[in-house]
Each structure stands twice: as structure tokens, then as C-alpha cells.
Write a protein that holds these residues in place. Structure first.
Motif, PDB file in Angstrom:
ATOM      1  N   ILE A  99     -13.649   3.527  -0.746  1.00 44.19           N
ATOM      2  CA  ILE A  99     -12.469   3.981  -0.007  1.00 44.19           C
ATOM      3  C   ILE A  99     -12.489   5.494   0.156  1.00 44.19           C
ATOM      4  CG2 ILE A  99      -9.947   4.166  -0.077  1.00 44.19           C
ATOM      5  CD1 ILE A  99      -9.921   1.369  -1.404  1.00 44.19           C
ATOM      6  N   ARG A 100     -12.904   6.207  -0.883  1.00 43.70           N
ATOM      7  CA  ARG A 100     -12.975   7.669  -0.788  1.00 43.70           C
ATOM      8  C   ARG A 100     -13.944   8.126   0.290  1.00 43.70           C
ATOM      9  NH1 ARG A 100     -14.100  10.418  -6.316  1.00 43.70           N
ATOM     10  NH2 ARG A 100     -13.618  12.236  -5.082  1.00 43.70           N
TER      11      ARG A 100
ATOM     12  N   LEU B 254      -5.231   3.937   0.969  1.00 47.58           N
ATOM     13  CA  LEU B 254      -5.097   2.484   0.897  1.00 47.58           C
ATOM     14  C   LEU B 254      -4.914   1.884   2.288  1.00 47.58           C
ATOM     15  CD1 LEU B 254      -2.818   2.283  -2.263  1.00 47.58           C
ATOM     16  CD2 LEU B 254      -5.267   1.759  -2.127  1.00 47.58           C
ATOM     17  N   GLY B 255      -4.131   2.539   3.122  1.00 47.08           N
ATOM     18  CA  GLY B 255      -3.922   2.065   4.487  1.00 47.08           C
ATOM     19  C   GLY B 255      -5.195   2.117   5.307  1.00 47.08           C
TER      20      GLY B 255
ATOM     21  N   LEU C 196      -4.224   5.420 -10.066  1.00 45.83           N
ATOM     22  CA  LEU C 196      -4.850   5.480  -8.744  1.00 45.83           C
ATOM     23  C   LEU C 196      -5.090   6.921  -8.329  1.00 45.83           C
ATOM     24  CD1 LEU C 196      -2.918   2.733  -6.743  1.00 45.83           C
ATOM     25  CD2 LEU C 196      -5.283   2.645  -7.559  1.00 45.83           C
ATOM     26  N   TRP C 197      -4.084   7.749  -8.520  1.00 44.93           N
ATOM     27  CA  TRP C 197      -4.185   9.158  -8.146  1.00 44.93           C
ATOM     28  C   TRP C 197      -5.373   9.811  -8.858  1.00 44.93           C
ATOM     29  CZ3 TRP C 197      -2.933  12.623  -4.727  1.00 44.93           C
ATOM     30  CH2 TRP C 197      -3.057  13.971  -5.039  1.00 44.93           C
TER      31      TRP C 197
ATOM     32  N   CYS D 196       0.823  -1.216   0.000  1.00 41.82           N
ATOM     33  CA  CYS D 196       0.000   0.000   0.000  1.00 41.82           C
ATOM     34  C   CYS D 196       0.854   1.263   0.000  1.00 41.82           C
ATOM     35  CB  CYS D 196      -0.933   0.018   1.213  1.00 41.82           C
ATOM     36  SG  CYS D 196      -2.311  -1.133   1.097  1.00 41.82           S
ATOM     37  N   ARG D 197       2.110   1.146   0.291  1.00 37.35           N
ATOM     38  CA  ARG D 197       2.997   2.309   0.295  1.00 37.35           C
ATOM     39  C   ARG D 197       3.313   2.698  -1.139  1.00 37.35           C
ATOM     40  NH1 ARG D 197       7.728   2.204   4.391  1.00 37.35           N
ATOM     41  NH2 ARG D 197       7.708   4.319   3.600  1.00 37.35           N
TER      42      ARG D 197
END
Length: 89
Positions: free
Chosen positions: A84-85, A32-33, A62-63, A21-22
Motif C-alpha cells: 500500500i505504501r 486505505l482508500g 496503522l500510523w 477505511c475512514r
């Protein structure tokens, strides 16, 4: 030598996923975390599979998806990004 327990295997998997996730962008790392911390353990196998596919996506895509500039063509990825958002900080 003792065998590892399911909890130990889960912890190992979470550490491995945390590393994946990093992304080098604080915002992506946090998003993600956040999913990993709050949703992963209770996610179904299907939901986990979609998250793993999301992790295979290039950072720039992703961005754009998370910032709302573009949408994923895949409906499952698009739904997961939206979920997730919406997770609270």
C-alpha cells in the motif's frame, strides 16, 4: 421485488468498506482508500482477508506501520502495508 445483482452487492460492500477505511487521519484515509479503489476488486479472497484484518488494527499501530516507525509482527500485514505504501498517489 427484484433480487440484487452481483455488481450491486459489490457496490454495497465497497461502500461499507470505504466507511471502515475512514480513520480520522487524512493520511490513513488516503492510503486505505487508495488500496480499496485500485486493488480491492481484483484481489483474491486471501488478499481481501488480509486487508480486512488490517482494518481491524488500531489507528495508532496503522500510523506507525505506514509511516515506517514500526513493522507489523504478522508477515502478511507487513507485506500488505509495504504494498500500500508503494501505490502511487
Amino acid at each position: 421485488m427484484s433480487e440484487t445483482t452481483q455488481d450491486e452487492r459489490d457496490d454495497i460492500e465497497l461502500r461499507r468498506l470505504r466507511w471502515r477505511c475512514r480513520r480520522g487521519m487524512r493520511e490513513l484515509d488516503q492510503l486505505l482508500g487508495r488500496y480499496l479503489d485500485r486493488e480491492w476488486r481484483q484481489a483474491s479472497e486471501a488478499q481481501r482477508g488480509v486487508f480486512l484484518r488490517l482494518l481491524e488494527t488500531e489507528d495508532d499501530k496503522l500510523w506507525h506501520w505506514f509511516m515506517g516507525h514500526e513493522e507489523a509482527h504478522d508477515a502478511q500485514l507487513r507485506e500488505l502495508v509495504g504494498f500500500i505504501r508503494q501505490l502511487p498517489p
